[in-house]
Design a protein around this motif. Structure first.
Motif, short mmCIF file in Angstrom:
data_model
loop_
_atom_site.label_atom_id
_atom_site.label_comp_id
_atom_site.label_asym_id
_atom_site.label_seq_id
_atom_site.Cartn_x
_atom_site.Cartn_y
_atom_site.Cartn_z
N TYR A 131 46.11 31.63 30.72
CA TYR A 131 46.09 31.94 29.28
C TYR A 131 44.66 32.14 28.80
CZ TYR A 131 46.43 31.28 24.24
OH TYR A 131 46.32 31.44 22.88
N TYR A 132 43.71 31.45 29.44
CA TYR A 132 42.31 31.50 29.01
C TYR A 132 41.49 32.53 29.79
CZ TYR A 132 43.60 27.11 26.78
OH TYR A 132 44.22 26.16 26.02
N TYR A 133 42.17 33.38 30.56
CA TYR A 133 41.46 34.33 31.42
C TYR A 133 40.47 35.19 30.63
CZ TYR A 133 40.72 38.25 34.64
OH TYR A 133 40.14 39.21 35.44
N ASP A 134 40.91 35.71 29.51
CA ASP A 134 40.03 36.58 28.71
C ASP A 134 39.27 35.80 27.64
OD1 ASP A 134 42.22 35.96 27.21
OD2 ASP A 134 42.70 38.02 26.62
N ALA A 137 34.81 32.42 30.77
CA ALA A 137 34.22 33.10 31.93
C ALA A 137 34.47 32.35 33.24
CB ALA A 137 32.72 33.27 31.71
N PHE A 138 34.43 31.01 33.20
CA PHE A 138 34.63 30.24 34.43
C PHE A 138 36.05 30.44 34.95
CE2 PHE A 138 35.77 26.54 36.93
CZ PHE A 138 34.68 26.41 37.77
N VAL A 139 37.05 30.33 34.07
CA VAL A 139 38.44 30.54 34.47
C VAL A 139 38.61 31.94 35.06
CG1 VAL A 139 40.81 30.75 33.64
CG2 VAL A 139 39.36 28.89 32.81
N LYS A 140 38.04 32.93 34.40
CA LYS A 140 38.14 34.31 34.87
C LYS A 140 37.52 34.48 36.26
CE LYS A 140 37.05 39.07 33.47
NZ LYS A 140 36.61 39.52 34.81
N ASN A 141 36.34 33.91 36.46
CA ASN A 141 35.66 34.05 37.75
C ASN A 141 36.45 33.42 38.89
OD1 ASN A 141 33.53 35.44 36.60
ND2 ASN A 141 32.27 33.61 36.30
N VAL A 142 37.05 32.25 38.64
CA VAL A 142 37.84 31.60 39.69
C VAL A 142 39.07 32.44 40.02
CG1 VAL A 142 39.19 29.57 40.32
CG2 VAL A 142 37.04 29.29 39.09
N ILE A 143 39.77 32.91 39.01
CA ILE A 143 40.97 33.72 39.24
C ILE A 143 40.61 35.02 39.95
CG2 ILE A 143 42.77 35.07 38.08
CD1 ILE A 143 42.99 32.81 36.04
N LYS A 153 45.86 43.00 37.02
CA LYS A 153 47.11 42.40 36.56
C LYS A 153 47.02 42.00 35.08
CE LYS A 153 48.12 40.47 41.14
NZ LYS A 153 48.35 39.22 41.91
N PHE A 154 45.81 41.63 34.65
CA PHE A 154 45.64 41.18 33.27
C PHE A 154 45.53 42.33 32.28
CE2 PHE A 154 44.62 37.40 35.62
CZ PHE A 154 45.11 36.36 34.83
N LEU A 155 45.63 43.57 32.78
CA LEU A 155 45.75 44.70 31.87
C LEU A 155 47.07 44.61 31.10
CD1 LEU A 155 44.39 47.59 34.14
CD2 LEU A 155 43.21 46.45 32.25
N SER A 157 49.08 42.35 28.96
CA SER A 157 48.79 41.16 28.17
C SER A 157 49.80 40.04 28.40
CB SER A 157 48.77 41.52 26.68
OG SER A 157 47.76 42.44 26.40
N SER A 158 51.03 40.41 28.75
CA SER A 158 52.07 39.39 28.96
C SER A 158 51.94 38.68 30.29
CB SER A 158 53.45 40.04 28.86
OG SER A 158 53.58 41.10 29.80
N TYR A 159 51.09 39.20 31.21
CA TYR A 159 50.96 38.61 32.54
C TYR A 159 50.52 37.15 32.48
CZ TYR A 159 49.14 37.59 37.19
OH TYR A 159 48.89 37.00 38.40
N LYS A 160 49.64 36.83 31.54
CA LYS A 160 49.13 35.46 31.49
C LYS A 160 50.17 34.45 31.03
CE LYS A 160 47.00 36.11 26.91
NZ LYS A 160 45.71 36.13 26.18
#
Length: 308
Positions: A131-134, A137-143, A153-155, A157-160
């Protein structure tokens, strides 16, 4: 040809509208979700709670450390079955939302957190925070470290909101919501506890490799830097196990060496000298102390923290 292009554009636009509509509805559900069984505990803390001291870890913190005994404004932030990368993500979220504790973070680590063999699973656990991907930054980098395709996949919006976050939708119909925000949950002793421990020992899976994960040290160092910047005391906690394995000793020595080098306080309750918890009747299962033993463990932690 023109007709096909128009049909394709209409189809794409329909997908876009449906995707954004689902994401808008699910975002509203997430913002109002405080159910522990669907990630609402963290949301509740970020919105309503603050602490002087935070214990951060998995169920081995939630069921084994009684925050009320240690002092006022002491809380546990936990997620069952989630380990170091997830916990590091939570700490970075606390920083972002200005929810870091005033005085101390006690971070519970496990042997598996430091080995390369386990890194893939550690990364997977951070997907529960997608949910916090966008937003972080830390969550995004790990994912994104999972594969070069994750960002695409995060293009959508419902994916998260798939996976655990989909419980936001299903809980409404099943009326399932654990909204008890006690920061600990003690396990009462039962007659079957001893057999659960013995069966778990028989099924114990040993690590095949002892290669150390270099990212472990990078992430832990970043947490230490964050804490020192904000004058927060960082304490690394290594909790007891009923079975003392060679990998536990190796992991402890590695953690201890890192902490000594970086002047981080380290509390190890899983040594050969720690005899308080070697009685099988202290354990609810092979990983979790029962209520009576948890009180003993909590008081030992309190004594060590007071020394610090």
């Amino acid at each position: 040809m023109r007709k096909r292009v128009i049909l394709f554009l209409c189809f794409t636009l329909s997908i876009f509208i449906i995707d954004r509509g689902i994401a808008f509805k699910m975002d509203s559900l997430y913002q109002n979700n405080y159910c522990a069984n669907s990630g609402g505990g963290l949301n509740y803390y970020l919105k309503f709670q603050k602490a002087d001291t935070l214990f951060i870890g998995s169920s081995r913190v939630k069921t084994m450390i009684i925050s009320d005994v240690i002092g006022k404004n002491v809380l546990n932030i936990t997620a069952n079955g989630k380990h170091f990368y997830y916990q590091a993500s939570v700490i970075h979220l606390l920083e972002q939302y200005n929810k870091l504790p005033k005085k101390m973070i006690v971070l519970n680590l496990e042997a598996e957190d430091i080995y390369k063999e386990c890194e893939s699973e550690l990364i997977n656990e951070v997907f529960y925070l997608k949910y916090y991907y966008d937003k972080n930054a830390f969550v995004k980098n790990v994912i994104d470290s999972k594969s070069p395709f994750e960002k695409y996949k995060f293009l959508m919006s419902s994916y998260k909101f798939n996976g655990e976050n989909f419980l936001l939708f299903t809980n409404q119909f099943q009326h399932i919501c654990d909204d008890n925000h006690n920061s600990y949950q003690l396990l009462k002793p039962t007659k079957s506890d001893s057999s659960k421990v013995i069966n778990a020992i028989k099924e114990n899976n040993k690590l095949k490799s002892k290669e150390v994960n270099s990212h472990f040290f990078e992430i832990l160092k970043s947490i230490d830097t964050l804490c020192k910047r904000d004058k927060i005391k960082l304490v690394i906690l290594y909790g007891p196990h009923y079975v003392y394995l060679k990998r536990h000793e190796s992991a402890s020595l590695i953690m201890q060496g890192f902490c000594k080098k970086n002047r981080i306080s380290y509390l190890d309750f899983n040594t050969k000298k720690t005899t308080q918890f070697k009685n099988i009747h202290c354990w609810s299962d092979v990983l979790h102390l029962n209520k009576d033993a948890a009180l003993v463990y909590t008081k030992l932690i309190e004594e060590e923290l007071n020394k610090l």
